[in-house]
Scaffold this motif. Structure first.
Motif, short mmCIF file in Angstrom:
data_model
loop_
_atom_site.label_atom_id
_atom_site.label_comp_id
_atom_site.label_asym_id
_atom_site.label_seq_id
_atom_site.Cartn_x
_atom_site.Cartn_y
_atom_site.Cartn_z
N GLU A 191 29.17 11.72 14.87
CA GLU A 191 28.06 10.78 14.91
C GLU A 191 28.96 9.49 14.57
O GLU A 191 28.59 8.44 15.52
CB GLU A 191 27.08 10.81 13.98
N ALA A 192 29.82 9.34 13.99
CA ALA A 192 30.58 8.18 13.68
C ALA A 192 31.52 7.97 14.99
O ALA A 192 31.72 6.67 15.35
CB ALA A 192 31.56 8.45 12.68
N ALA A 193 32.03 8.95 15.60
CA ALA A 193 32.87 8.80 17.01
C ALA A 193 31.85 8.20 18.02
O ALA A 193 32.25 7.22 18.65
CB ALA A 193 33.59 10.18 17.25
N LEU B 25 31.47 24.85 24.79
CA LEU B 25 30.18 24.72 25.52
C LEU B 25 29.05 25.46 24.88
O LEU B 25 27.97 24.72 24.91
CB LEU B 25 30.54 25.45 26.86
N LEU B 26 29.25 26.42 24.42
CA LEU B 26 27.87 27.26 23.87
C LEU B 26 27.44 26.70 22.24
O LEU B 26 26.51 27.11 21.91
CB LEU B 26 28.44 28.91 23.77
N TYR B 27 28.37 26.17 21.95
CA TYR B 27 28.24 25.36 20.39
C TYR B 27 27.05 24.26 20.78
O TYR B 27 26.55 23.73 19.88
CB TYR B 27 29.28 24.99 19.86
N ASN B 28 27.13 23.74 21.75
CA ASN B 28 26.43 22.39 22.07
C ASN B 28 24.80 22.77 21.76
O ASN B 28 24.24 23.83 22.58
CB ASN B 28 26.32 21.99 23.58
N LYS B 29 24.35 22.32 20.69
CA LYS B 29 22.81 22.62 20.35
C LYS B 29 21.95 22.08 21.24
O LYS B 29 20.64 22.57 21.24
CB LYS B 29 22.57 21.84 19.15
N TRP C 90 34.98 13.89 25.66
CA TRP C 90 36.15 14.56 25.60
C TRP C 90 37.26 13.85 24.57
O TRP C 90 37.89 14.50 24.00
CB TRP C 90 36.88 14.01 27.13
N GLN C 91 37.01 12.62 24.24
CA GLN C 91 37.93 12.05 23.33
C GLN C 91 37.45 12.70 21.90
O GLN C 91 38.26 12.68 21.13
CB GLN C 91 37.56 10.42 22.96
N GLN C 92 36.01 12.99 21.75
CA GLN C 92 35.90 13.64 20.53
C GLN C 92 36.40 15.04 20.39
O GLN C 92 36.95 15.34 19.30
CB GLN C 92 34.49 13.75 20.53
N ASP D 26 29.22 17.28 11.27
CA ASP D 26 28.69 16.65 12.37
C ASP D 26 28.58 15.04 12.09
O ASP D 26 28.69 14.27 13.07
CB ASP D 26 27.30 16.89 12.42
N ASP D 27 28.97 14.65 11.07
CA ASP D 27 28.93 13.17 10.75
C ASP D 27 30.26 12.57 11.48
O ASP D 27 30.17 11.46 11.75
CB ASP D 27 29.16 12.73 9.22
#
Length: 474
Positions: free
Chosen positions: A352-354, A256-260, A362-364, A348-349
């Motif tokens: 982005e691809a997902a 949760l806290l890694y969300n930029k 959730w799937q990511q 991070d790519d």
């Protein structure tokens, strides 16, 4: 025709190469340190026999002097060893603070060493004594505790030959240990006369400790149903539950806290990091006050809500829950920090691809984040389990001072030294230092050996299950 003399080749100054060279160098240094320690021990013993008032610290002076003298001699025999002298301080500290305690623990596990059988004179049963003119016969004024002199001195043989009688002067500052030749009635004949100048005023026995073989282990396993197995099961449950709770909480908060896109995430990180920054001694004591059944804020709040007070530290079950909750408070910041650090290594790519492929958040997490975190988290979880398996701090600080005494509230059918929240390590501590344990150091040493083998077995199983050995073979 001139003849050339083949000169004797100088001794090689380069150490042997490879792992064998390292092991050889460490072996030579260990022999050097061990030889110096042996010389120091022998010289200090000789000094003590001549000057009884010599301080025991002389062994360090003699050992250091022997080490300084032996280093040049060793360098002449093995010129390459000078390249390894930098390891000497590390080996000295390793021997003093690791090897020596291990050797002493193994030795005490097979003896009856305790607060009573400590190898020291028994000051509680002194009796007045008179020395004969030839200074070889000691007459006791009385025999404490009744019985005969053999019972009083705890002699191995009927004549007490070879046993020890402790003689003291009026000030009782420097006891003299005298070997016994024979004993009868209240008269003890010594093997050698007492040195002139030593004025015998009182005498006492020596509370020696002896080898008892496997008696301590037999005692532990004979009472396994009331101490060993309940404590062992709770130790495993405590360590496993702590790892699972802390990992899940740290993982969720870290993701949760890694969300930029989260606003103020640095403030949240700082606030959630505080429980880890505060020393555990302070935090646990604070929680012990908060969870107090009568005066704690937690129960006061429950009372305002119309709920009954919870016996957090008094009931065995609630005490276990309290330990897990407090340990969660102490441990989740570490897992959260580890999660945030591991997430920084994921490209991070991939996300982005997902997203382009239509994968939900959730799937990511399920198909990208968790599989990639497994490699980073496996050693962390294994080390956390091993740490909490012997996490003495939380058990002792939270429950030792409560109404239940050391190790939390007592449990019906359990040994008095095994409280409701005791793990194996705290149980051994109770036997070694707790009042209920009677300072049974030998039994505590036997428990320490059992803990070692159990920890080793569990660690091997964990490593095998995690595939650590397969990774090492690659």
């Amino acid at each position: 025709m001139t003849a050339t003399l083949r000169s004797k080749s100088p001794r090689a100054a380069a150490p042997p190469e490879g792992a064998s060279g390292v092991l050889l160098a460490v072996l030579v240094l260990l022999l050097l340190v061990g030889g110096a320690a042996l010389i120091g021990w022998l010289l200090s013993g000789l000094t003590a026999s001549v000057f009884p008032e010599a301080p025991p610290a002389l062994i360090l002076v003699y050992a250091l002097g022997a080490l300084l003298l032996a280093m040049p001699l060793t360098a002449r025999l093995f010129p390459w060893i000078t390249n390894w002298f930098y390891l000497l301080p590390a080996l000295v500290f390793l021997a003093a603070f690791t090897l020596l305690p291990i050797i002493m623990t193994v030795n005490y596990a097979f003896t009856n060493y305790s607060g009573q059988n400590s190898g020291n004179p028994d000051s509680a049963v002194r009796t007045e004594a008179a020395l004969s003119p030839d200074r070889r016969t000691v007459t006791l004024a009385e025999i404490p505790e009744g019985g005969n002199v053999q019972t009083y001195l705890k002699c191995k043989a009927a004549t007490c030959a070879g046993d020890t009688l402790v003689l003291l002067e009026e000030d009782a500052v420097t006891p003299l240990r005298a070997r016994i030749a024979s004993a009868a009635g209240r008269t003890v004949t010594l093997a050698a006369p007492v040195a002139p100048g030593f004025d015998v005023a009182t005498a006492t026995r020596l509370n020696r400790y002896d080898s008892v073989g496997l008696a301590n282990f037999r005692e532990i396993f004979a009472k396994a149903s009331s101490a060993l197995w309940p404590v062992f099961v709770w130790t495993v449950v405590f360590a496993f539950s702590t790892v699972v709770l802390n990992a899940v909480a740290g993982l969720i908060l870290g993701i949760l806290l890694y969300n930029k896109r989260l606003k103020g995430r640095n403030i949240y990180r700082t606030l959630l990091f505080l429980p880890w920054a505060i020393p555990a001694v302070i935090s646990v004591q604070m929680w012990a006050a908060l969870l107090n059944q009568q005066f704690g804020i937690v129960n006061k709040t429950l009372g305002l809500l119309g709920l009954a007070a919870v016996p957090w530290l008094i009931d065995p079950l609630w005490a276990k829950i309290s330990v897990l909750l407090v340990n969660l408070w102490l441990g989740f910041p570490y897992m959260m920090t580890a999660t945030i650090s591991a997430l920084g290594t994921i490209n991070d790519d991939l996300y982005e691809a997902a997203s382009i492929d239509g994968a939900s958040r959730w799937q990511q997490i399920q198909n990208i984040t968790l599989p990639l975190l497994r490699q980073s988290f496996t050693p962390i979880l294994l080390s956390s389990f091993a740490f909490n398996f012997n996490n003495f701090t939380i058990i002792y600080l939270l429950t030792a001072g409560g109404p239940g005494g050391p190790g939390g509230p007592p449990v019906a059918g359990h040994e008095s030294t095994a409280g409701g929240t005791d793990i194996l390590l705290s149980w051994g501590y109770n036997n070694a230092f707790g009042a209920a344990g009677g300072q049974n150091y030998a039994l505590a040493s036997a428990i320490a050996l059992i803990i070692f083998f159990l920890t080793l077995a569990i660690s091997l199983v964990n490593f095998r299950a995690a595939g650590v050995f397969e990774e090492a073979r690659r």
